[in-house]
Write a protein that holds these residues in place. Structure first.
Motif, mmCIF file in Angstrom:
data_model
loop_
_atom_site.group_PDB
_atom_site.id
_atom_site.type_symbol
_atom_site.label_atom_id
_atom_site.label_comp_id
_atom_site.label_asym_id
_atom_site.label_seq_id
_atom_site.Cartn_x
_atom_site.Cartn_y
_atom_site.Cartn_z
ATOM 1 N N LYS A 165 31.942 38.727 5.611
ATOM 2 C CA LYS A 165 30.496 38.904 5.568
ATOM 3 C C LYS A 165 29.859 37.616 6.076
ATOM 4 N N GLU B 45 37.216 22.872 3.432
ATOM 5 C CA GLU B 45 35.853 23.258 3.843
ATOM 6 C C GLU B 45 35.348 24.439 3.034
ATOM 7 N N HIS C 289 28.355 23.843 16.479
ATOM 8 C CA HIS C 289 29.605 23.528 15.802
ATOM 9 C C HIS C 289 30.042 22.073 15.973
ATOM 10 N N VAL D 286 34.845 34.413 1.224
ATOM 11 C CA VAL D 286 33.765 35.337 1.534
ATOM 12 C C VAL D 286 34.353 36.750 1.609
ATOM 13 N N LYS E 192 36.116 36.254 13.318
ATOM 14 C CA LYS E 192 36.683 34.925 13.555
ATOM 15 C C LYS E 192 38.106 35.040 14.091
ATOM 16 N N ILE F 212 30.827 38.384 10.328
ATOM 17 C CA ILE F 212 31.238 37.399 11.336
ATOM 18 C C ILE F 212 32.713 37.626 11.666
ATOM 19 N N ILE G 210 27.364 34.790 5.949
ATOM 20 C CA ILE G 210 26.456 34.146 4.996
ATOM 21 C C ILE G 210 25.341 33.477 5.798
ATOM 22 N N ILE H 266 28.891 36.928 15.562
ATOM 23 C CA ILE H 266 28.117 37.470 14.443
ATOM 24 C C ILE H 266 27.650 38.862 14.853
ATOM 25 N N MET I 37 34.278 33.203 17.709
ATOM 26 C CA MET I 37 33.427 33.713 16.632
ATOM 27 C C MET I 37 32.305 34.600 17.164
HETATM 28 C C1 MV4 Z 1 30.857 31.173 8.410
HETATM 29 C C2 MV4 Z 1 29.452 31.120 8.353
HETATM 30 C C3 MV4 Z 1 28.784 32.095 7.633
HETATM 31 N N1 MV4 Z 1 29.482 33.070 7.004
HETATM 32 N N2 MV4 Z 1 31.509 32.166 7.755
HETATM 33 C C4 MV4 Z 1 31.434 27.587 11.537
HETATM 34 C C5 MV4 Z 1 32.664 26.784 11.883
HETATM 35 C C6 MV4 Z 1 33.804 27.388 11.132
HETATM 36 N N3 MV4 Z 1 34.559 26.378 10.441
HETATM 37 C C7 MV4 Z 1 33.192 28.371 10.191
HETATM 38 N N4 MV4 Z 1 31.769 28.430 10.468
HETATM 39 C C8 MV4 Z 1 30.971 29.279 9.779
HETATM 40 N N5 MV4 Z 1 31.570 30.289 9.093
HETATM 41 C C9 MV4 Z 1 30.815 33.079 7.086
HETATM 42 N N6 MV4 Z 1 31.465 34.050 6.459
HETATM 43 C C10 MV4 Z 1 28.810 30.088 9.020
HETATM 44 C C11 MV4 Z 1 29.563 29.192 9.751
HETATM 45 C C12 MV4 Z 1 28.794 28.202 10.448
HETATM 46 C C13 MV4 Z 1 28.049 28.555 11.592
HETATM 47 C C14 MV4 Z 1 28.076 29.833 12.145
HETATM 48 C C15 MV4 Z 1 27.347 30.147 13.269
HETATM 49 C C16 MV4 Z 1 26.545 29.174 13.880
HETATM 50 C C17 MV4 Z 1 26.512 27.885 13.367
HETATM 51 C C18 MV4 Z 1 27.275 27.562 12.224
HETATM 52 C C19 MV4 Z 1 27.243 26.270 11.713
HETATM 53 C C20 MV4 Z 1 27.987 25.967 10.594
HETATM 54 C C21 MV4 Z 1 28.759 26.933 9.970
#
Ligand code: MV4
Length: 464
Positions: free
Chosen positions: A201, A275, A235, A131, A158, A156, A203, A170, A168
């Motif tokens: 960014k 993933e 999560h 991303v 991280k 986001i 998504i 947003i 995390m």
């Molecule tokens: C993201 C995302 C959207 N955009 N990264 C969640 C766990 C970790 N492995 C990465 N995750 C995500 N990363 C970008 N650039 C969406 C998730 C995501 C998520 C984020 C917020 C709330 C619930 C979520 C559920 C699945 C994945």
């Protein structure tokens, strides 16, 4: 081959690993906490050894006790399962330095993939889609602002050492950026002892898809297809399916190829999972690699016929993979429902206690991986997942129908469970159409979709 393996875990996965060992004529050593003294993994192992009290840090995370247990019982190798010490570099190092074999990837691969921003950098250097966002971790707020202006909001934040959503944030507007950056840093420091942050960014409404890979120590790497893990809450995955109804043949083959490339870049051995997220227009991005056996490995086993745990043991014993890529045939459709002890009508509060009147469904292609039985006690010390109900159908609709019937049959008294939630998902029209994203459960549970609750209530009533 190993004569004896120590299983450094508990619950359903300890039993799963034990079955693979016993089928391969390998003896097993169970470790357990006093809290688990009546658990089935203790009885079913060749030998069992108590390693401390209920609190995980005193037992299942107690590295010296576990290694001492392995040496005392003359185990040659340790399988960590998932969670606990499965992705702990120091543990792998100590296991090896004590002359034992860790059934999993090398310390080096775990370290590389455990640092999410370094893994991201490696992908960038090798033209694997990630991303848009920072190159490595962020040095200062000025740099962060510039990157976010460049990629556009929302973004986001991280944690470099993160995973599981902790750290995390947003962020929708620049005026919130500095505050959230500091919040994210402080939470990451508390959780992981590392305050480095990277940014991507954000998504919106992605699909969460992962590819299972296997790699031996001779440079052979294969993939076993993908799993769709988009049905999750906070999560925690709730329901998984393989294959993903979102992918077509070309995207599936592409993700498989890229995952093999990633495993090679990391000089990866053993079982691992790559993933990805897929956005609404079908673009895919690498997110991270999980360097362990996963809870949902089962559905991949159902559609490929490959015993992933047996392959892990063979690989750790320096044997070649039992399959070449051409040998892997995908057949049918599999779904897994994670059965948790929790009160879905009361903020998913964990529910613990003694189980009774258990009935486990059965039939062709119905599998229940669990550690439960009548009189068994579910402890508040551990994860709320008490079992996994897995089905395979010839196609997705047959799998859905099989799962509905199995869920109706499954009965567990003594604690609250999320069985009704699964029933609601399996009857939801959007789910049945395969039309869902990672926001599915949150949206359905928000009350915006009253019919979702009605579906559960019509069937089960609202008693309790
Ligand atoms: C993201 C995302 C959207 N955009 N990264 C969640 C766990 C970790 N492995 C990465 N995750 C995500 N990363 C970008 N650039 C969406 C998730 C995501 C998520 C984020 C917020 C709330 C619930 C979520 C559920 C699945 C994945």
């Amino acid at each position: 081959m190993f004569k004896r393996v120590l299983i450094a875990n508990r619950g359903e996965i300890a039993l799963r690993i034990m079955r693979a060992c016993h089928e391969m004529d390998i003896e097993t050593v169970a470790i357990y906490s006093t809290e688990d003294r009546y658990s089935p993994h203790v009885k079913l192992a060749t030998e069992s050894i108590c390693i401390g009290p209920g609190k995980p840090s005193d037992s299942y995370l107690n590295i010296p006790s576990i290694i001492n247990a392995a040496i005392l019982t003359k185990a040659e190798a340790i399988h960590p399962g998932y969670g606990f010490l499965s992705e702990n570099e120091e543990f792998v190092d100590l296991v090896n330095r004590c002359g034992l074999i860790f059934i999993g990837p090398s310390k080096k691969s775990i370290g590389l993939m455990g640092n999410k921003s370094r893994a991201r950098q490696l992908m960038l250097e090798n033209d694997i889609p990630v991303v848009p966002g920072s190159e490595g971790s962020i040095e200062d707020i000025g740099e962060l602002k510039a990157i976010c202006r460049d990629v556009g909001y929302p973004v986001i934040l991280k944690a470099s050492s993160g995973g599981g959503g902790r750290g995390m944030r947003i962020v929708y507007r620049e005026e919130d950026l500095e505050r959230e950056f500091l919040n994210s840093k402080s939470e990451s420091n508390t959780c992981f002892g590392d305050d480095r942050i990277y940014v991507e960014k954000y998504i919106v409404n992605p699909r969460h898809i992962e590819v299972q890979i296997l790699a031996d120590s001779y440079g052979n790497v294969i993939h076993l297809g993908e799993r769709d893990c988009s049905i999750q809450r906070r999560h925690q995955k709730v329901l998984e399916e393989a294959p993903s109804p979102r992918l077509n043949r070309s995207l599936r083959e592409e993700l498989g190829r890229i995952s093999i490339k990633i495993a090679r870049l990391a000089e990866y051995t053993n079982a691992g999972t790559v993933e990805f997220i897929i956005d609404e227009d079908g673009s895919y991005y690498f997110l991270e690699m999980n360097t362990r056996l996963q809870v949902e490995h089962t559905i991949t086993e159902m559609v490929t016929g490959v015993d992933i745990v047996k392959e892990q043991i063979r690989i750790a014993n320096d044997m070649k993979l039992s399959y070449r890529q051409e040998d892997i045939c995908f057949e049918g459709h599999s779904i897994q429902c994670r059965i948790n002890g929790e009160d879905i009508f009361n903020n998913f509060l964990p529910s613990t206690g003694e189980l009774k009147n258990i009935h486990i469904p059965g039939g062709l292609n119905v599998r229940f991986d669990s550690y439960i039985g009548n009189g068994c006690y579910i402890s508040p010390y551990y994860d709320s997942m008490i079992g996994k109900l897995i089905v395979k159908g010839e196609n997705r609709l047959e799998a859905i129908k099989k799962m509905r019937v199995a869920l109706e049959e499954l009965s567990i008294d003594g604690i609250d469970t999320n069985i009704e939630l699964h029933y609601g998902i399996l009857h939801d029209f959007d789910f049945v159409k395969g039309n869902y994203s990672t926001s599915f459960l949150e949206q359905k549970l928000s009350g915006e979709f009253k019919d979702f609750y009605l579906e559960m209530e019509n069937h089960y009533g609202t008693e309790s």
